[in-house]
Structure formats: structure tokens, C-alpha cells
Motif scaffolding. Structure first.
Motif, PDB file in Angstrom:
ATOM      1  N   ARG A 129      31.768  52.852  12.537  1.00  0.00           N
ATOM      2  CA  ARG A 129      31.856  51.399  12.316  1.00  0.00           C
ATOM      3  C   ARG A 129      30.911  50.651  13.262  1.00  0.00           C
ATOM      4  O   ARG A 129      30.275  49.675  12.883  1.00  0.00           O
ATOM      5  CB  ARG A 129      33.309  50.937  12.521  1.00  0.00           C
ATOM      6  N   LEU A 153      35.974  35.272  14.758  1.00  0.00           N
ATOM      7  CA  LEU A 153      36.183  36.306  13.739  1.00  0.00           C
ATOM      8  C   LEU A 153      35.311  37.531  13.967  1.00  0.00           C
ATOM      9  O   LEU A 153      35.634  38.619  13.529  1.00  0.00           O
ATOM     10  CB  LEU A 153      35.869  35.724  12.370  1.00  0.00           C
ATOM     11  N   ASN A 154      34.162  37.336  14.617  1.00  0.00           N
ATOM     12  CA  ASN A 154      33.296  38.492  14.906  1.00  0.00           C
ATOM     13  C   ASN A 154      32.490  38.214  16.171  1.00  0.00           C
ATOM     14  O   ASN A 154      32.546  37.108  16.731  1.00  0.00           O
ATOM     15  CB  ASN A 154      32.389  38.800  13.707  1.00  0.00           C
ATOM     16  N   ASN A 190      24.045  45.866  10.995  1.00  0.00           N
ATOM     17  CA  ASN A 190      24.268  44.507  10.489  1.00  0.00           C
ATOM     18  C   ASN A 190      23.750  43.454  11.462  1.00  0.00           C
ATOM     19  O   ASN A 190      23.135  42.468  11.072  1.00  0.00           O
ATOM     20  CB  ASN A 190      25.770  44.307  10.219  1.00  0.00           C
ATOM     21  N   GLU A 222      39.056  31.052  17.354  1.00  0.00           N
ATOM     22  CA  GLU A 222      38.490  31.341  16.024  1.00  0.00           C
ATOM     23  C   GLU A 222      37.247  32.213  16.098  1.00  0.00           C
ATOM     24  O   GLU A 222      36.181  31.867  15.603  1.00  0.00           O
ATOM     25  CB  GLU A 222      38.197  30.030  15.278  1.00  0.00           C
ATOM     26  N   MET A 232      42.056  34.625  17.912  1.00  0.00           N
ATOM     27  CA  MET A 232      42.050  33.793  16.708  1.00  0.00           C
ATOM     28  C   MET A 232      43.476  33.475  16.283  1.00  0.00           C
ATOM     29  O   MET A 232      44.425  34.161  16.668  1.00  0.00           O
ATOM     30  CB  MET A 232      41.292  34.494  15.590  1.00  0.00           C
ATOM     31  N   SER A 233      43.573  32.422  15.460  1.00  0.00           N
ATOM     32  CA  SER A 233      44.911  31.993  15.041  1.00  0.00           C
ATOM     33  C   SER A 233      45.275  32.653  13.715  1.00  0.00           C
ATOM     34  O   SER A 233      44.411  32.994  12.912  1.00  0.00           O
ATOM     35  CB  SER A 233      44.945  30.484  14.903  1.00  0.00           C
ATOM     36  N   ASP A 254      40.999  43.726  21.077  1.00  0.00           N
ATOM     37  CA  ASP A 254      41.651  44.913  21.627  1.00  0.00           C
ATOM     38  C   ASP A 254      43.161  44.709  21.565  1.00  0.00           C
ATOM     39  O   ASP A 254      43.725  43.950  22.346  1.00  0.00           O
ATOM     40  CB  ASP A 254      41.180  45.113  23.079  1.00  0.00           C
ATOM     41  N   TRP A 310      25.682  40.064   7.397  1.00  0.00           N
ATOM     42  CA  TRP A 310      26.913  39.260   7.281  1.00  0.00           C
ATOM     43  C   TRP A 310      27.235  38.563   8.600  1.00  0.00           C
ATOM     44  O   TRP A 310      27.189  39.170   9.656  1.00  0.00           O
ATOM     45  CB  TRP A 310      28.093  40.166   6.911  1.00  0.00           C
ATOM     46  N   GLN A 311      27.548  37.308   8.514  1.00  0.00           N
ATOM     47  CA  GLN A 311      27.886  36.533   9.716  1.00  0.00           C
ATOM     48  C   GLN A 311      29.394  36.428   9.852  1.00  0.00           C
ATOM     49  O   GLN A 311      30.070  36.187   8.919  1.00  0.00           O
ATOM     50  CB  GLN A 311      27.298  35.131   9.613  1.00  0.00           C
ATOM     51  N   ARG A 326      29.377  37.732  16.824  1.00  0.00           N
ATOM     52  CA  ARG A 326      28.370  36.655  16.843  1.00  0.00           C
ATOM     53  C   ARG A 326      29.010  35.280  16.969  1.00  0.00           C
ATOM     54  O   ARG A 326      28.523  34.409  17.683  1.00  0.00           O
ATOM     55  CB  ARG A 326      27.483  36.748  15.601  1.00  0.00           C
TER      56      ARG A 326
END
Lengths: 208, 219
Positions: free
Chosen positions: B205, B130-131, B212, B128, B97-98, B71, B218-219, B133
Motif C-alpha cells: 500500500r 483524510l490523507n 500516487n 479533517e 478527522m471527525s 495510527d 488522487w488527492q 497531502r
């Protein structure tokens, strides 16, 4: 003899199946064609300013921008971006990074943009900034998947104000993005996201 | 003359009667009714589908409040700090995340939560992510390490059901309660979402992400 009703039903079922199959094949073809559809050839023209907009986690465009600067493609660089967390602007850090790699501090500016729903909403601010500095031409360095759309959309905003625009991206970024992109979450996300943005902007006037 | 006209009228009425009883007329009527139904039902269904993305639980006192990443306006972190001040948990987890330029969005989120009154020692960070999961796995590791068994998940409303579902799957045996950021501008608004470009993007989205997540793509 088959019942005529059954025959009719079978005929329609096979038609529906064929239509669904064709639709699925079309979607798959469109999906795998995304890189070709979204990525335009990079065009580098001598300009007054480089607008560095490829500021994201997976971008390695610093080197490319520095190379353009050293080759004299433009004498000024503007790092453009909005916040990614509380008061955290990647453009500030990109500027520092460019300066630490030898770009003259007075030649790099960080332009903080407010969060905008789409490119069409933030481009007028960038054009305004470019015009305020008296620059007549700009080279926009963006993400590869955004290049064709930026070339189309941004060019309209810039040329309307009498500023010439060319759009480019880092070849390394392109190579990385297109390598096995359909297997990698963030690459697929960016490709599909860009396709969605383009489709939506056609329907909603505030972003055109 | 009058008789001729009467005959013609009878013929027309007969033809009409015949047509009304015909199969084509029935099919046309069904198509018309379906189109009318679709016209009135589509907005209702679309609204329901969007509202289905939201999960809001009755929260109970937990070990930790987790503000998920993603966000840019930091409304999730703001809500997490608000819940902390109300005493729903002793600890707050922020996520991020960096970037290659040496900054971390989680660090900025941590500073923001501190500015809202949460003491530094009560704030933990997962990196880190990224998503969702990856974030859920990192959260599970942190909860195991700290011995926490329950958490309040704070995220945007459109993300709340999927986030809680993902976290529950990644950390079975622990309790999670969803307390999303309220809907409404500039956040996402589910009502008539198709009429606003921003909300269409977010909603479509999110549906794609759900698909997904469910197929384990996709992971």
C-alpha cells in the motif's frame, strides 16, 4: 536487407511491447471492474440479530439499520468495531446514535473488538458473542465493497458454528461509493484496499 | 567390440562438445545464472526497498512536534509525547478527522497526549485530514498562523519518508526532521516483510501511495 540480428531484436521488442500493452489493458479492466467484483447483491433475511459493522467515516448506514429494525428484520442490534484512536470505539457512538433515533436501548449492544490484522482474526470473536447470546441467525451489515468477501469468509465462520448468516449493506452507501469512485481518493483507496485484502488472504493462512 | 564402444563414446563426447558450444546451451546457462541470481538477490532487494521507505533524521530542537494521524494504536502520539518530554520542542500537534457520530479522532489523540504529561495549552490540533497531502497543507497553514519554522514529524516508520517528503513540498522554506516510531511488532517490520501478511499489506500500500504522490494522482 535488414540484418538478421536486428530483425530478431525488433521481433522480440514488438512481442514485449504487445505483452506489456495487454498487461496494462488487463490491469485497467480489472481496476474498473472492481465494483462489480467486490460488491455482492444485498441479501436481507429475517434474523435474530443485526451485526452492524459498517462503522466508518463515510458510512451512512444508521438509517438503513434503523429501517431494518423497524421492519422487524431483527430484534437486536450489535454495533461491532475496534478502536480508531486511543480508547475511541465508533461502535459506542453508533449505539448512542441508534438509541437517540428511537431504537430501544436494551436492544442495542456495542461490541468492542481488539485490533486485528484481518477479518479472519476477528470473526471468531463475533461468532462467539453471537453464540453466547443464543442467536441462531444473523444479518451482517457491512461496507458495500466488503460484501462479497464477507459473504464468503464470514459465512464459513458462522455456519461452522451453526449460525445462519446473510450479508447486506446500505443502498445509500453503495450509491455514494460507486459514484465516480475512480476519481475520489478515499473511494479508490477502499476499493483497491479491499482487493488487496482478498488477494493477501489467499496466500496467508492466518486470515482464511 | 571394444573398438565399437570406443567409437560410440567418441561420438557422444563430440556431440556434447558440439552442444556446449551451441547457442542454446549458452542461452540456458544465462537463464540458469539469472534465476540463481534472482533467487538470492530478490530478498535483498525487497528488504532494501522496504528500508527505503524509512527516513530517520538527526533531530534538532524545533518549534513543534507533529504526530500524524492514522495510527489506531496511537504509537505516533506516544512517541511525540516522549520527544516533548525530552525537550525537543515546546509544542505538540495531533491530527485526526471527525466522524458522523460526532466524535473526532484528533480529540482522542489530544486527550491521550495530555494523559502522557503534555499540558493542554501546548497541544494543537489539525482537523479533517483524510490523507497525507491534506494533512501537510493543514500543517503548513497552522505553522504559518503560529509563526513556526521547524517541526519534527512523527509517524509510522513505513510512512516516514513519504510524509516528510509531502510536508516539505507543501511547506517549502521550513525545516522538517523525521523521527518515526520504531519498527517491530505490532508496528511494521521491514525485514522479510513479504513473510507476514500485515506487513505485506502495509508495504504494498505504501509503494502504491508513493506512486500516487509522485504522479500527483488522487488527492
Amino acid at each position: 536487407m535488414m540484418n538478421p540480428k536486428k530483425r530478431w531484436g525488433k521481433r522480440w521488442a514488438s512481442r514485449a511491447l504487445i505483452s506489456l500493452g495487454l498487461l496494462a489493458a488487463g490491469c485497467a479492466a480489472l481496476f474498473f471492474a472492481l465494483p462489480a467484483l467486490l460488491i455482492a447483491p444485498a441479501i436481507v433475511e429475517k434474523s435474530d440479530v443485526i451485526l452492524y459493522g459498517a462503522l466508518s467515516k463515510h458510512s451512512a448506514a444508521d438509517k438503513y439499520v434503523i429501517d431494518l429494525y423497524r421492519r422487524g428484520v431483527a430484534r437486536k442490534i450489535v454495533c461491532v468495531g475496534s478502536q480508531v484512536s486511543w480508547e475511541l470505539y465508533p461502535s459506542d457512538y453508533a449505539r448512542e446514535s441508534l438509541v437517540s433515533q428511537g431504537v430501544h436501548a436494551e436492544d442495542v449492544i456495542s461490541l468492542r473488538l481488539p485490533l486485528a490484522p484481518c477479518g479472519g482474526a476477528e470473526l471468531p470473536r463475533i461468532v462467539e458473542f453471537v453464540k453466547a447470546h443464543g442467536w441462531k441467525s444473523a444479518l451482517y451489515v457491512t461496507h458495500p465493497e466488503d460484501s462479497r468477501y464477507t459473504d464468503n469468509l464470514a459465512r464459513r465462520f458462522f455456519e461452522r458454528e451453526g449460525v445462519a448468516l446473510s450479508v447486506s449493506y446500505s443502498p445509500e452507501d453503495r450509491e455514494e461509493l460507486t459514484r465516480n469512485w475512480w476519481r475520489t481518493h478515499w473511494k479508490t483507496q477502499r476499493m483497491v484496499g479491499e482487493a488487496m485484502i482478498i488477494a493477501l488472504d489467499r496466500f496467508y493462512s492466518e486470515c482464511r | 567390440m571394444e573398438q565399437d564402444e570406443e567409437m560410440r563414446m567418441k561420438d557422444v563426447i563430440q556431440a556434447l562438445n558440439h552442444y556446449i558450444r551451441s547457442r542454446r546451451a549458452r542461452v540456458l546457462l544465462i537463464v540458469f545464472v539469472c534465476m540463481l541470481g534472482a533467487y538470492f538477490l530478490t530478498p535483498v532487494l525487497l528488504n532494501k526497498a522496504a528500508e527505503g521507505l524509512i527516513r530517520e533524521d538527526r533531530i534538532v530542537k524545533s518549534d513543534v512536534i507533529v504526530a500524524l494521524a492514522g495510527d489506531y494504536r496511537c504509537n505516533r502520539e506516544k512517541r511525540a509525547a516522549e520527544l516533548w518530554r525530552q525537550g525537543w520542542a515546546d509544542n505538540v500537534v495531533v491530527s485526526g478527522m471527525s466522524y458522523a457520530w460526532g466524535f473526532h479522532t484528533g480529540e482522542a489523540a489530544r486527550l491521550y497526549v495530555m494523559s502522557l504529561g503534555v499540558p493542554e495549552e501546548k497541544i494543537y490540533m489539525i482537523c479533517e485530514t483524510l490523507n497525507t497531502r491534506a494533512e501537510a497543507r493543514a500543517l503548513d497553514d497552522l505553522m504559518r498562523e503560529r509563526g513556526w519554522n521547524s517541526a519534527i514529524i512523527v509517524t509510522s516508520a513505513f510512512h516516514s519518508r513519504r510524509a516528510t517528503y509531502t510536508v516539505e513540498r507543501a511547506a517549502p522554506g521550513r525545516s522538517f526532521y523525521s523521527s518515526p516510531v520504531p519498527t517491530g511488532s505490532p508496528e511494521w517490520t521491514p525485514r522479510a516483510w513479504w513473510s507476514r501478511r500485515d506487513d505485506v499489506y502495509v508495504t504494498v500500500r505504501e509503494f502504491t501511495s508513493w506512486a500516487n504522490t509522485l504522479v500527483g494522482g488522487w488527492q
